[in-house]
Structure formats: C-alpha cells, structure tokens
Design an enzyme around this catalytic site. Structure first.
Site, mmCIF file in Angstrom:
data_model
loop_
_atom_site.group_PDB
_atom_site.id
_atom_site.type_symbol
_atom_site.label_atom_id
_atom_site.label_comp_id
_atom_site.label_asym_id
_atom_site.label_seq_id
_atom_site.Cartn_x
_atom_site.Cartn_y
_atom_site.Cartn_z
ATOM 1 N N GLY A 12 -5.820 19.019 59.019
ATOM 2 C CA GLY A 12 -4.480 19.588 58.863
ATOM 3 C C GLY A 12 -3.745 19.463 60.189
ATOM 4 O O GLY A 12 -4.038 18.572 61.002
ATOM 5 N N ASN A 13 -2.817 20.373 60.418
ATOM 6 C CA ASN A 13 -1.987 20.317 61.618
ATOM 7 C C ASN A 13 -2.835 20.479 62.890
ATOM 8 O O ASN A 13 -2.834 19.612 63.774
ATOM 9 C CB ASN A 13 -0.934 21.433 61.478
ATOM 10 C CG ASN A 13 0.131 21.410 62.526
ATOM 11 O OD1 ASN A 13 0.409 22.435 63.156
ATOM 12 N ND2 ASN A 13 0.792 20.285 62.736
ATOM 13 N N TRP A 14 -3.617 21.536 62.957
ATOM 14 C CA TRP A 14 -4.468 21.764 64.145
ATOM 15 C C TRP A 14 -5.664 20.806 64.125
ATOM 16 O O TRP A 14 -6.081 20.297 65.169
ATOM 17 C CB TRP A 14 -4.880 23.226 64.204
ATOM 18 C CG TRP A 14 -5.701 23.737 65.358
ATOM 19 C CD1 TRP A 14 -6.660 24.705 65.272
ATOM 20 C CD2 TRP A 14 -5.630 23.383 66.762
ATOM 21 N NE1 TRP A 14 -7.186 24.976 66.511
ATOM 22 C CE2 TRP A 14 -6.587 24.175 67.443
ATOM 23 C CE3 TRP A 14 -4.885 22.467 67.498
ATOM 24 C CZ2 TRP A 14 -6.794 24.082 68.838
ATOM 25 C CZ3 TRP A 14 -5.091 22.376 68.875
ATOM 26 C CH2 TRP A 14 -6.034 23.172 69.532
ATOM 27 N N GLY A 15 -6.200 20.538 62.950
ATOM 28 C CA GLY A 15 -7.329 19.598 62.859
ATOM 29 C C GLY A 15 -6.965 18.243 63.441
ATOM 30 O O GLY A 15 -7.757 17.634 64.186
ATOM 31 N N LYS A 121 -9.255 30.465 62.158
ATOM 32 C CA LYS A 121 -8.873 31.859 62.346
ATOM 33 C C LYS A 121 -8.876 32.574 60.999
ATOM 34 O O LYS A 121 -8.023 32.334 60.155
ATOM 35 C CB LYS A 121 -7.490 31.918 63.021
ATOM 36 C CG LYS A 121 -7.555 31.360 64.462
ATOM 37 C CD LYS A 121 -6.228 31.231 65.165
ATOM 38 C CE LYS A 121 -6.450 30.781 66.622
ATOM 39 N NZ LYS A 121 -5.206 30.419 67.319
ATOM 40 N N ALA A 154 -0.236 24.061 67.371
ATOM 41 C CA ALA A 154 -0.726 22.679 67.406
ATOM 42 C C ALA A 154 0.356 21.672 67.802
ATOM 43 O O ALA A 154 0.100 20.763 68.607
ATOM 44 C CB ALA A 154 -1.314 22.324 66.042
ATOM 45 N N LYS A 206 -4.714 38.510 64.882
ATOM 46 C CA LYS A 206 -3.324 38.330 65.336
ATOM 47 C C LYS A 206 -2.466 37.718 64.236
ATOM 48 O O LYS A 206 -1.240 37.883 64.259
ATOM 49 C CB LYS A 206 -3.263 37.539 66.644
ATOM 50 C CG LYS A 206 -3.778 36.104 66.582
ATOM 51 C CD LYS A 206 -2.749 35.091 66.148
ATOM 52 C CE LYS A 206 -3.433 33.789 65.772
ATOM 53 N NZ LYS A 206 -2.492 32.804 65.219
ATOM 54 N N ASN A 271 2.959 31.903 60.300
ATOM 55 C CA ASN A 271 2.880 33.219 59.653
ATOM 56 C C ASN A 271 4.170 33.998 59.896
ATOM 57 O O ASN A 271 4.724 34.629 59.000
ATOM 58 C CB ASN A 271 1.685 34.008 60.200
ATOM 59 C CG ASN A 271 0.367 33.499 59.658
ATOM 60 O OD1 ASN A 271 0.055 33.691 58.488
ATOM 61 N ND2 ASN A 271 -0.412 32.820 60.497
ATOM 62 N N LYS A 299 -1.249 25.746 55.445
ATOM 63 C CA LYS A 299 -1.672 27.025 54.851
ATOM 64 C C LYS A 299 -1.509 28.190 55.812
ATOM 65 O O LYS A 299 -1.877 28.087 56.985
ATOM 66 C CB LYS A 299 -3.158 26.946 54.451
ATOM 67 C CG LYS A 299 -3.464 25.856 53.437
ATOM 68 C CD LYS A 299 -3.080 26.285 52.046
ATOM 69 C CE LYS A 299 -3.413 25.187 51.042
ATOM 70 N NZ LYS A 299 -2.609 25.274 49.837
HETATM 71 P P1 NAD Z 1 -2.996 23.168 57.863
HETATM 72 O O1 NAD Z 1 -2.582 24.514 57.414
HETATM 73 O O2 NAD Z 1 -2.012 22.380 58.645
HETATM 74 O O3 NAD Z 1 -3.356 22.249 56.637
HETATM 75 C C1 NAD Z 1 -4.055 22.653 55.498
HETATM 76 C C2 NAD Z 1 -5.296 21.777 55.375
HETATM 77 O O4 NAD Z 1 -6.101 22.233 54.291
HETATM 78 C C3 NAD Z 1 -4.988 20.303 55.100
HETATM 79 O O5 NAD Z 1 -5.803 19.502 55.906
HETATM 80 C C4 NAD Z 1 -5.388 20.152 53.637
HETATM 81 O O6 NAD Z 1 -5.814 18.848 53.333
HETATM 82 C C5 NAD Z 1 -6.552 21.102 53.558
HETATM 83 N N1 NAD Z 1 -6.919 21.503 52.222
HETATM 84 C C6 NAD Z 1 -6.116 21.793 51.176
HETATM 85 N N2 NAD Z 1 -6.861 22.116 50.090
HETATM 86 C C7 NAD Z 1 -8.160 22.026 50.470
HETATM 87 C C8 NAD Z 1 -9.400 22.245 49.817
HETATM 88 N N3 NAD Z 1 -9.453 22.639 48.553
HETATM 89 N N4 NAD Z 1 -10.538 22.063 50.525
HETATM 90 C C9 NAD Z 1 -10.500 21.698 51.811
HETATM 91 N N5 NAD Z 1 -9.358 21.467 52.495
HETATM 92 C C10 NAD Z 1 -8.201 21.639 51.828
HETATM 93 O O7 NAD Z 1 -4.383 23.286 58.663
HETATM 94 P P2 NAD Z 1 -4.612 23.637 60.223
HETATM 95 O O8 NAD Z 1 -3.319 24.002 60.883
HETATM 96 O O9 NAD Z 1 -5.417 22.536 60.823
HETATM 97 O O10 NAD Z 1 -5.445 24.989 60.149
HETATM 98 C C11 NAD Z 1 -6.850 25.082 60.200
HETATM 99 C C12 NAD Z 1 -7.248 26.340 60.941
HETATM 100 O O11 NAD Z 1 -6.773 26.240 62.291
HETATM 101 C C13 NAD Z 1 -6.670 27.658 60.387
HETATM 102 O O12 NAD Z 1 -7.654 28.659 60.411
HETATM 103 C C14 NAD Z 1 -5.563 28.006 61.379
HETATM 104 O O13 NAD Z 1 -5.335 29.398 61.497
HETATM 105 C C15 NAD Z 1 -6.130 27.440 62.668
HETATM 106 N N6 NAD Z 1 -5.129 27.161 63.706
HETATM 107 C C16 NAD Z 1 -3.978 26.494 63.429
HETATM 108 C C17 NAD Z 1 -3.070 26.224 64.449
HETATM 109 C C18 NAD Z 1 -1.784 25.483 64.211
HETATM 110 O O14 NAD Z 1 -0.879 25.548 65.054
HETATM 111 N N7 NAD Z 1 -1.645 24.745 63.133
HETATM 112 C C19 NAD Z 1 -3.364 26.625 65.754
HETATM 113 C C20 NAD Z 1 -4.548 27.292 66.011
HETATM 114 C C21 NAD Z 1 -5.429 27.565 64.974
HETATM 115 P P1 13P Z 2 0.279 30.084 62.720
HETATM 116 O O1 13P Z 2 -0.784 29.703 61.718
HETATM 117 O O2 13P Z 2 0.974 31.371 62.419
HETATM 118 O O3 13P Z 2 1.247 28.942 62.953
HETATM 119 O O4 13P Z 2 -0.458 30.322 64.095
HETATM 120 C C1 13P Z 2 -0.928 29.242 64.828
HETATM 121 C C2 13P Z 2 -1.874 29.683 65.884
HETATM 122 O O5 13P Z 2 -2.950 30.164 65.580
HETATM 123 C C3 13P Z 2 -1.468 29.527 67.294
HETATM 124 O O6 13P Z 2 -2.512 29.810 68.188
#
Ligand code: NAD
Ligand code: 13P
Length: 352
Positions: A12-15, A121, A154, A206, A271, A299
């Site tokens: 996803g975005n962070w991945g 998270k 991310a 958070k 969020n 998500k």
């Molecule tokens: P995202 O919210 O950008 O994307 C959603 C992901 O879920 C996509 O890769 C999608 O393909 C996948 N998905 C959808 N349905 C699915 C299923 N049934 N099985 C498996 N995967 C499925 O994802 P993200 O931002 O990489 O978030 C992952 C974690 O990282 C979360 O816990 C988030 O809190 C944390 N995080 C995010 C950020 C950020 O800025 N984006 C920063 C720090 C931590």
């Molecule tokens: P959001 O999922 O609310 O964008 O938070 C991202 C995050 O965890 C930043 O550290």
C-alpha cells in the site's frame, strides 16, 4: 558472514515507501542481497492490467504511490509463498485487519531462523483479550518480531523529507540494530527502544486520537481545542498502555513513535482527514463510505482500532477512565454526535 534477504509483505502507501527505503539500502550494504521482494495483494487496474505487472513494468505503484520510482531492485510478487520463500528478514506492512489471514497462509512457509518486523499500526482483540500485531505474527509464525513506528507519513518519506522512527524490540539488541541499519538513511533516522509494547501501542492508539483531532477540525474548532484533544489523548494513550503492560516506559512517549507520531497524524494523516469529513457531514455519512470515496483503496486504521480498544475497555470496566478513547468509538458508530468529542472534558479523570 551471514547475508540477509529481505521481503516486504504489503504494498500500500507505506508498504511501497518502506520497500523503496529498504531497497535504497540493500543496494548499497554488502550484508544484504540487493533484491527486495514486495508481496502485492493483486488487483486489476482500470486499464485491465494487473497491479503487480504494472509495478514491475513502470517501477512504480501507480495506485498507492503514484509518481515515485521504487528502485530497480524492488520486485513485485503477487504470490505470497514465493515472495517470502528465500527471505530471512520479513517486513510486515499491511492494514492490520488483514495480517491474521496472511500469517495463516505463511505457516510452515518461512525460512528457518527468519526474523520479522511489523510496521503495522493496530491490534487484534481475541476471546483471551487484546493481542498486539507483532505478537500475532510472532506466535502464528514462531518468529521473533520487532516493530517500527514513528512520525512517518509515507508520502513525505517518499520524497525524502527528513523524519525519524523508533524500533521497539524485546531483549535481542543485535537484531534490533540490524533492522535499524536496514531502514536508516540520511533522511530517515531510526533509534531503538527496548519497549516493544510501548512502541507498538503508541503507533496503534494515536490513530484513535487522530480521529478525535479530525472531528475537532470538522467542527471548525481552533488550535487550542485540537491541542487539548491531543494532550488528553496522549495521557490516555500512556495510561492505557501501562494498564495493559506495566513494563511500558514513560520515555517511549517522547520518542518519534510517541508524541511526534501523534502530532503528525493529527495534522496531516488520513484518519484526521476522513474524520474531518465525517464531522462536516454531521455524522450522516459512515466512515466506510467516506473512506472508500476519499482514500480509493487505502485503509483507515483508527476506526477499527477504536472499536477494538472499546471492547477491551468495556470488558475490563475501564471505560470511565478513558473518556476520549471511548467517545471516539461511540461517535464512529453513530451513538453520539461528533460534537461529543469535547463534552466529557469537565469530568476527565485523573490518570496520573
Ligand atoms: P494502504 O492503506 O495505503 O493500502 C491498503 C492496502 O491493503 C493495499 O496494499 C491493498 O492492496 C491491501 N489490501 C486490500 N485488501 C486486502 C486483503 N483482503 N488482504 C490483504 N491486503 C489487502 O496501506 P499502508 O498505508 O501501507 O498501511 C499499512 C500499515 O502501515 C497500516 O497499519 C498503517 O497504519 C501503517 N502506516 C501507514 C502510514 C502511511 O502514511 N500510509 C505511515 C505509517 C504507518
Ligand atoms: P494515517 O493512517 O492517519 O495517515 O497515519 C499515518 C501514520 O501512521 C503516520 O505516522
């Protein structure tokens, strides 16, 4: 010397950004193989192309991180088993609701001695009580699992703006340092803390406070109100963490995973943004609906985490102690109006 091979589970975005960051290091550091396999939950793009194929052709995740090259050594793989098969360092970074299903598919498929880290998270609530995601991974797969949390929006890391992160570990400092080496770049400074529960709970809780901050924004309340919500939220985060795990340390809340992540998420996170829209609509459109429209596949973690924490609070009779954490859930499910986010403050308990 052992050489390490990294796989990232999630794109996803962070991945995607985490894969890019890691790949920039594995390309340089001799103790790591260059290639980073990134497991992609496959989907078909509007063009009819598979997302994983598009990533490998363009070196870019056009859905979750458009406009950013990932690095030639990032290889997208839609087959979970093949993505992890040769790896001995596994990075978990999916929305928390999917991790249990993914782990079940991975049982018996990992290389012996593999190490894991969770960037996820969130938490799971089971019959036996709450279970942190790192523990779910560790217990299901029989691996050691650290966590990496921090003020890490991310999209900002994708364009290499300076930020910090905290790795939480249990006992094995050498492993934590190896993870820190894998993630550290001049624009991404990583420290380690021997308080895995504290670090992970900071990142998890958070997101609930960020929902509260977004509600305040949507109600057009000012900076003082938002700061008050963040302060009350931080205090509840610390108290809840310590009630669950008495080993949690105060200092952890001053690391990037604590106050810094709280601030960035309450200012610029998803969020916050969706909660603002929820309040502007007077709570008439559901979070699910707004999430689908505004985030297009990304998500939210805060709404489900609020529900999970609420289950713990009601089960243990702690609801009165945590008015902010409880109220966020009650607003999310429509039991209370968005304006309730500031209404408990006169009888905020003394949490010390
Ligand atoms: P995202 O919210 O950008 O994307 C959603 C992901 O879920 C996509 O890769 C999608 O393909 C996948 N998905 C959808 N349905 C699915 C299923 N049934 N099985 C498996 N995967 C499925 O994802 P993200 O931002 O990489 O978030 C992952 C974690 O990282 C979360 O816990 C988030 O809190 C944390 N995080 C995010 C950020 C950020 O800025 N984006 C920063 C720090 C931590
Ligand atoms: P959001 O999922 O609310 O964008 O938070 C991202 C995050 O965890 C930043 O550290």
């Amino acid at each position: 010397h052992a050489k390490y091979r990294v796989a990232v589970i999630g794109s996803g975005n962070w991945g995607s950004v985490a894969s890019r960051l890691i790949a920039s290091n594995t390309a340089k550091l001799p103790s790591f193989y260059d290639e980073v396999r990134m497991w992609v939950f496959e989907e078909i793009l509007p063009t009819g192309k598979k997302l994983s194929e598009s990533i490998n052709e363009q070196n870019e995740n056009c859905k979750y991180l458009p406009g950013i090259k990932l690095g030639k050594n990032v290889i997208a793989d839609p087959d979970l088993e093949s993505a992890v098969k040769d790896a001995n360092m596994l990075v978990f970074v999916t929305p928390h609701q999917f991790v249990e299903g993914i782990c079940k598919k991975l049982v018996g498929k990992l290389r012996p001695g593999a190490e894991a880290i969770s960037l996820i998270k969130g938490m799971e609530v089971k019959m036996e009580g709450p279970c942190m995601i790192s523990k779910l991974i560790a217990d299901t797969l029989g691996v050691n699992c650290c966590v990496l949390m921090g003020a890490n929006i991310a999209n900002e890391i994708a364009v290499e703006e300076f930020s910090e992160a905290t790795i939480g570990y249990r006992k094995d400092k050498e492993v934590a340092n190896r993870w820190a080496q894998l993630f550290t770049t001049p624009y991404f400074l990583v420290s380690i803390a021997e308080d895995i529960e504290g670090v992970e709970l900071c990142g998890t809780l958070k997101n609930i406070v960020a929902i509260a901050a977004g509600l305040v924004d949507g109600l057009d309340m000012g900076n003082n109100t938002k700061a008050a919500i963040m302060r009350i939220g931080l205090r509840e985060m610390r108290a809840f963490s310590k009630l669950l795990f008495p080993s949690v340390r105060d200092n952890t809340f001053f690391e990037s995973c604590g106050v810094a992540d709280l601030i960035t998420t309450c200012l610029g996170g998803r969020n916050r943004r969706v909660a603002e829209a929820f309040a502007r609509n007077g709570g008439k459109r559901s979070f699910d609906d707004l999430e689908a429209e505004m985030l297009r596949g990304q998500k939210l973690q805060g709404v489900s985490t609020a529900r999970e924490v609420y289950e713990v609070l009601t089960y243990r009779g702690w609801q009165e102690l945590f008015p902010l954490l409880s109220t966020v859930h009650e607003i999310c499910i429509g039991q209370l109006p968005p304006t309730s986010i500031v209404e408990y403050s006169e009888h905020t308990p003394n949490l010390s």
